[in-house]
Design a protein around this motif. Structure first.
Motif, short mmCIF file in Angstrom:
data_model
loop_
_atom_site.label_atom_id
_atom_site.label_comp_id
_atom_site.label_asym_id
_atom_site.label_seq_id
_atom_site.Cartn_x
_atom_site.Cartn_y
_atom_site.Cartn_z
N UNK A 33 0.80 -1.22 0.00
CA UNK A 33 0.00 0.00 0.00
C UNK A 33 0.84 1.27 0.00
N UNK A 34 0.36 2.27 -0.74
CA UNK A 34 0.90 3.61 -0.70
C UNK A 34 0.07 4.38 0.31
N UNK A 35 0.68 4.75 1.44
CA UNK A 35 -0.02 5.47 2.50
C UNK A 35 -0.11 6.95 2.17
N UNK A 36 -1.02 7.66 2.83
CA UNK A 36 -1.18 9.10 2.56
C UNK A 36 0.09 9.88 2.89
N UNK A 37 0.94 9.33 3.75
CA UNK A 37 2.21 9.98 4.10
C UNK A 37 3.24 9.84 2.98
N UNK A 38 2.95 9.01 1.96
CA UNK A 38 3.90 8.75 0.88
C UNK A 38 4.74 7.50 1.13
N UNK A 39 4.64 6.94 2.34
CA UNK A 39 5.38 5.73 2.68
C UNK A 39 4.62 4.50 2.18
N UNK A 40 5.33 3.37 2.13
CA UNK A 40 4.74 2.10 1.69
C UNK A 40 4.61 1.17 2.89
N UNK A 41 3.64 0.26 2.82
CA UNK A 41 3.43 -0.70 3.89
C UNK A 41 2.81 -1.97 3.34
N UNK A 42 3.05 -3.09 4.04
CA UNK A 42 2.43 -4.37 3.68
C UNK A 42 1.05 -4.52 4.32
N UNK A 43 0.71 -3.58 5.21
CA UNK A 43 -0.58 -3.64 5.89
C UNK A 43 -1.23 -2.26 5.86
N UNK A 44 -2.56 -2.25 5.94
CA UNK A 44 -3.30 -1.00 5.94
C UNK A 44 -4.54 -1.17 6.81
N UNK A 45 -4.83 -0.15 7.63
CA UNK A 45 -6.02 -0.16 8.47
C UNK A 45 -7.16 0.54 7.73
N UNK A 46 -8.23 -0.17 7.45
CA UNK A 46 -9.40 0.41 6.79
C UNK A 46 -10.56 0.35 7.77
N UNK A 47 -10.62 1.35 8.67
CA UNK A 47 -11.65 1.36 9.72
C UNK A 47 -13.06 1.50 9.16
N UNK A 48 -13.19 1.93 7.91
CA UNK A 48 -14.52 1.98 7.30
C UNK A 48 -15.17 0.61 7.29
N UNK A 49 -14.36 -0.44 7.25
CA UNK A 49 -14.90 -1.80 7.30
C UNK A 49 -15.63 -2.06 8.62
N UNK A 50 -15.12 -1.51 9.71
CA UNK A 50 -15.78 -1.64 11.01
C UNK A 50 -16.96 -0.67 11.11
N UNK A 51 -16.74 0.57 10.66
CA UNK A 51 -17.75 1.62 10.84
C UNK A 51 -18.97 1.44 9.96
N UNK A 52 -18.92 0.53 8.97
CA UNK A 52 -20.10 0.28 8.14
C UNK A 52 -21.21 -0.41 8.93
#
Length: 192
Positions: free
Chosen positions: A20-39
């Motif tokens: 993933x390309x994070x909003x900070x410009x950094x890369x990561x193998x994981x990403x938190x998508x809290x919208x999945x919980x908040x739905x």
């Protein structure tokens, strides 16, 4: 059965695996998508109640969340505290309070976000609120990804801390492996 944030995070698939390309410009193998919980209104409400408990004694007048990630959870925290909820949004890259929303000078504000990593969006919200002469009492979130560092000049509390390693594009092992990078919320590979 009592509600558990950890169980809800697992059940709703909040933690994504990939490159993933994070909003900070950094890369990561994981990403938190809290919208999945908040739905899920039940989970969103329970998370909002849990965050509200962290700030119950702060005499909050209004809760403010940055769009888009902070809107639902800010609303649920405000509901639990019995106060109004506002949100900010970017217009041409600048954080603004629109739609007739306003805070009064001296109002005690709690800023709520879904995930805090660098705190960039929240800092923009705080600056806007301070321009409006509101008193920013504290910041809260569902997930703390700061690595234990409070990036704000006011108290910050989260329901859980999750450590996710990230890399500059130049040092990213996933890039070296040739794995396409994806910007969360997009199905297309991202540049970076």
């Amino acid at each position: 059965m009592s509600w558990s944030l950890q169980e809800a995070i697992e059940r709703t698939g909040v933690l994504k695996q990939g490159h993933f390309l994070l909003s900070s410009g950094r890369h990561s193998a994981q990403y938190m998508q809290c919208a999945q919980l908040l739905q899920y209104p039940h989970d969103a409400g329970k998370a909002g109640e849990a965050i509200a408990e962290l700030f119950r004694d702060e005499a909050i007048d209004v809760v403010v969340g940055p769009a888009l990630g902070g809107v639902i959870i800010a609303h649920e925290v405000a509901r639990a505290l019995g106060v109004r909820c506002l949100f900010t949004e970017r217009k041409v890259g600048v954080m603004e309070m629109r739609r007739g929303f306003a805070v009064k000078p001296g109002e005690r504000v709690l800023v709520i976000e879904d995930v805090v990593t660098t705190g960039g969006s929240v800092k923009e919200v705080i600056a806007l609120l301070e321009e409006m002469q509101a008193e920013v009492v504290a910041v809260g979130s569902i997930v703390d990804r700061t690595g234990g560092h409070n990036p704000f000049a006011c108290p910050y509390h989260a329901l859980t801390e999750i450590k996710i390693e990230s890399y500059t594009p130049e040092e990213c092992p996933l890039c070296r492996e040739g794995i396409p990078v994806v910007k969360p919320g997009s199905r297309t590979p991202a540049k970076g």
